[in-house]
Design a protein around this motif. Sequence first.
Motif, short mmCIF file in Angstrom:
data_model
loop_
_atom_site.label_atom_id
_atom_site.label_comp_id
_atom_site.label_asym_id
_atom_site.label_seq_id
_atom_site.Cartn_x
_atom_site.Cartn_y
_atom_site.Cartn_z
N ALA A 69 0.82 -1.21 0.00
CA ALA A 69 0.00 0.00 0.00
C ALA A 69 0.86 1.26 0.00
O ALA A 69 0.54 2.24 -0.70
CB ALA A 69 -0.94 -0.01 1.21
N GLU A 70 1.95 1.24 0.77
CA GLU A 70 2.84 2.41 0.79
C GLU A 70 3.51 2.62 -0.55
O GLU A 70 3.66 3.77 -1.01
CB GLU A 70 3.89 2.22 1.89
N ARG A 71 3.94 1.50 -1.20
CA ARG A 71 4.55 1.65 -2.52
C ARG A 71 3.54 2.19 -3.53
O ARG A 71 3.88 3.04 -4.36
CB ARG A 71 5.10 0.30 -2.99
N ALA A 72 2.30 1.69 -3.46
CA ALA A 72 1.28 2.19 -4.38
C ALA A 72 0.99 3.67 -4.13
O ALA A 72 0.82 4.45 -5.08
CB ALA A 72 0.00 1.36 -4.25
N GLN A 73 0.93 4.05 -2.85
CA GLN A 73 0.69 5.45 -2.52
C GLN A 73 1.84 6.33 -2.99
O GLN A 73 1.62 7.44 -3.51
CB GLN A 73 0.48 5.60 -1.02
N ALA A 74 3.08 5.84 -2.82
CA ALA A 74 4.23 6.62 -3.29
C ALA A 74 4.22 6.76 -4.80
O ALA A 74 4.55 7.82 -5.35
CB ALA A 74 5.53 5.95 -2.84
N ALA A 75 3.82 5.68 -5.50
CA ALA A 75 3.74 5.76 -6.97
C ALA A 75 2.68 6.76 -7.40
O ALA A 75 2.89 7.54 -8.34
CB ALA A 75 3.44 4.38 -7.55
N ARG A 76 1.53 6.75 -6.71
CA ARG A 76 0.49 7.73 -7.05
C ARG A 76 0.96 9.15 -6.76
O ARG A 76 0.67 10.08 -7.53
CB ARG A 76 -0.78 7.43 -6.25
N ARG A 77 1.69 9.32 -5.64
CA ARG A 77 2.19 10.65 -5.31
C ARG A 77 3.19 11.13 -6.35
O ARG A 77 3.15 12.30 -6.76
CB ARG A 77 2.82 10.62 -3.92
N ARG A 78 4.09 10.22 -6.78
CA ARG A 78 5.04 10.62 -7.82
C ARG A 78 4.33 10.97 -9.12
O ARG A 78 4.71 11.93 -9.82
CB ARG A 78 6.05 9.49 -8.06
N ALA A 79 3.28 10.20 -9.46
CA ALA A 79 2.53 10.50 -10.68
C ALA A 79 1.84 11.85 -10.57
O ALA A 79 1.81 12.63 -11.53
CB ALA A 79 1.51 9.39 -10.95
N ASP A 80 1.28 12.15 -9.39
CA ASP A 80 0.63 13.45 -9.20
C ASP A 80 1.64 14.59 -9.29
O ASP A 80 1.36 15.64 -9.89
CB ASP A 80 -0.08 13.49 -7.84
N GLU A 81 2.81 14.38 -8.68
CA GLU A 81 3.83 15.42 -8.74
C GLU A 81 4.30 15.64 -10.17
O GLU A 81 4.52 16.79 -10.59
CB GLU A 81 5.01 15.04 -7.85
N GLU A 82 4.45 14.56 -10.93
CA GLU A 82 4.87 14.70 -12.32
C GLU A 82 3.79 15.40 -13.14
O GLU A 82 4.08 16.23 -14.00
CB GLU A 82 5.17 13.31 -12.91
N ARG A 83 2.54 15.05 -12.87
CA ARG A 83 1.43 15.71 -13.59
C ARG A 83 1.42 17.21 -13.30
O ARG A 83 1.26 18.03 -14.21
CB ARG A 83 0.12 15.07 -13.18
N LEU A 84 1.60 17.58 -12.02
CA LEU A 84 1.62 19.00 -11.67
C LEU A 84 2.82 19.70 -12.29
O LEU A 84 2.71 20.86 -12.74
CB LEU A 84 1.65 19.16 -10.16
N ARG A 85 3.97 19.02 -12.33
CA ARG A 85 5.16 19.63 -12.93
C ARG A 85 4.93 19.91 -14.41
O ARG A 85 5.24 21.01 -14.90
CB ARG A 85 6.36 18.70 -12.77
#
Length: 412
Positions: free
Chosen positions: A195-211
């Motif tokens: 779950a933590e890895r999935a959450q980190a992957a979603r967070r990285r995807a969100d950060e990349e989308r915002l960037r």
Amino acid sequence: MDEQRARGGGPPQWLRHGPPWPGRPESEERRGYRWPWRSTVVVTAIVLAGSHFAGHQQHGTRAPLDAFAGMLLLVGSGLLLGRQRYPVPVVFGTAAAAMVYLGAGYPYGPVFLAVVVACFSAVVAGHRKAAWAALGMLWAGHMLVAHWLYRWLPPSGDSAASWAQEAVIAAWVVAILAVAELARTRREQWARERAERAQAARRRADEERLRIARELHDVLAHSISVINVQAGVGLALLDTDPEQARTALTTIKAASKEALGEVRQVLDTLRTPGDAPRAPAPGLERLPELVRQAASAGLAVDVEGRPPRLAPGTDLAAFRIVQEALTNVVRHSGSRHARVLLEHDGRALRLRIDDDGPATGADAGGSGNGLAGMRERAAALGGTIEAGPRPDGGFRVLAVLPLNVRSKEDDR
């Protein structure tokens, strides 16, 4: 089926699986349950073969196996088919079958294997109290038979079991529970890690989308603002001053070409993730280019100070902040003059962009995300942005960006 359960039909919740198995989505349970046939057949074969072997070894001291014994062994092992979906009744059912088997005087042997597997499944599924209760029931039943009821139960002439034997059985019960609890703990830990890895992957995807959204906004907002201003100039002077209109169209062509190039660079990073960009990211070395573009839009920009050598991420953020601030002056200010001040003290870079106003109050067609994007860029580096009207009129953007800070853009 779900509607029937909602009305009270079907088995109650405590009889069913309970918490979902880690790694198995809920939709899989709705599509259909896979019964553990193979493992159940293997356990049944071991129990039957081992019990017959134990019967030969204990001939004369325990009752011989018969049809009733075979039925108890098959029932106890067959219940394991539902151990994942109905762990509570399965663990009690296997314990009851084993208790009846022992009470009938049949040989000791792998009859306990089905109870061990059922107990293990119940503990891992989260029904630890049910597993403890079932094992406690089995142990209490064995104590009752071995020390009191043995006088009236087969085999005839049997004697009371020794307390050393009871200690061995107790040690096995504790070992089974300990191993099951360890497996449950490890499973829960693996589930949390997933779950933590999935959450980190979603967070990285969100950060990349915002960037990417910030990059596209800054590129398009600046270039389209210049194009908008020059288009207005061209239309106004098309008949009276064709040469000036031609200059405006040339500026539009250059600004649109630059915008297309930067947008293509952003899109290339999406198409080939992990590869290095084909062109270097813009930085404050392109500040004179920004000044020329602002001049073509009718805005005179004075620049004071020189930036230090910056990390790529900090350099890009500083360039985009100045770009967005000048774009806002072109869009929203009636002033035709702006000032850019660059200062640094070895720890932080200060960027100050001023215009004398007043605000035009006209709708410039922007998205309203410019200041938010600047704050996000500064926050990503541990810096700050202050933007607002000046006491003496006009508008000021003040950015403070720490130096010697590695940003996520640098890691790319």
